[in-house]
Motif scaffolding. Sequence first.
Motif, short mmCIF file in Angstrom:
data_model
loop_
_atom_site.label_atom_id
_atom_site.label_comp_id
_atom_site.label_asym_id
_atom_site.label_seq_id
_atom_site.Cartn_x
_atom_site.Cartn_y
_atom_site.Cartn_z
N ALA A 12 0.82 -1.21 0.00
CA ALA A 12 0.00 0.00 0.00
C ALA A 12 0.85 1.26 0.00
O ALA A 12 0.45 2.30 -0.54
N THR A 13 2.04 1.17 0.59
CA THR A 13 2.93 2.34 0.62
C THR A 13 3.72 2.49 -0.67
O THR A 13 4.32 3.54 -0.90
N ALA B 254 0.25 2.09 -4.62
CA ALA B 254 -1.11 2.66 -4.64
C ALA B 254 -1.50 3.15 -6.03
O ALA B 254 -2.68 3.38 -6.29
N ALA C 104 1.56 6.48 1.66
CA ALA C 104 1.14 6.10 0.30
C ALA C 104 1.10 7.33 -0.59
O ALA C 104 1.08 8.47 -0.13
N SER C 105 1.05 7.08 -1.89
CA SER C 105 1.04 8.18 -2.86
C SER C 105 -0.33 8.83 -2.97
O SER C 105 -0.47 9.89 -3.60
N TRP D 50 -3.54 5.39 8.96
CA TRP D 50 -4.01 5.51 7.58
C TRP D 50 -5.19 6.48 7.49
O TRP D 50 -5.35 7.18 6.48
#
Length: 206
Positions: free
Chosen positions: A150-151, A154, A175-176, A204
């Motif tokens: 996820a980091t 994305a 993440a982006s 998150w």
Amino acid sequence: SMGLYQPISCSGISLNHLLVKTIALLILLCSVTPALALENIKVGTTTRTIISYAPKNLPKQPALLIACHGYNQDAPYLQGLAKIENIADTAKFVVVYANGLNKAWDISGSSDLKFMETIIDSMYARYHINRNRVYLTGFSMGGMFTYYAATKMADKIAAFAPVSGYPMGGPNATASRPVPILHTHGTADDVCGYGSVQSHIDAWVK
């Protein structure tokens, strides 16, 4: 009068009855879904393995769900446990159970990120999956990898669904873009304790 064919009995069981039973058993065996086989997929110079499943009558541009097993497990184990293909049959999406090297996942480098990219590209070539509807899930260490991806991915994976796993070194939510996350966790988990789940979710959300 008796016709040309008269059933005879063996130990009190009609051969007619045995024939019907045999035919019914054959029909049942033929209707059982065969075991899904491992297949090779080339990632750079490395040969990796996956189990893929696509239901009949796929729509155009179906979704793709990639599932990652836990530490010291493998793709056949997760497939036998989760049986996601049963849901795929009704929801009409493609499923890939990925196999980690040495029954583990790279949660700090790029080798398994490239593996995920290759799976996506391969399923696009094979089924023309919708690249905007790619999802990643994983159990235990597979869940840790799901958070790690996820980091890093994305831009290629729409949403992430870790199960019983999170980064053991603490939350990382860089993440982006904002990403949808569905986290599932048992309260009695004695490996990745339930008590740390909320801090990762909160990171998150922020």
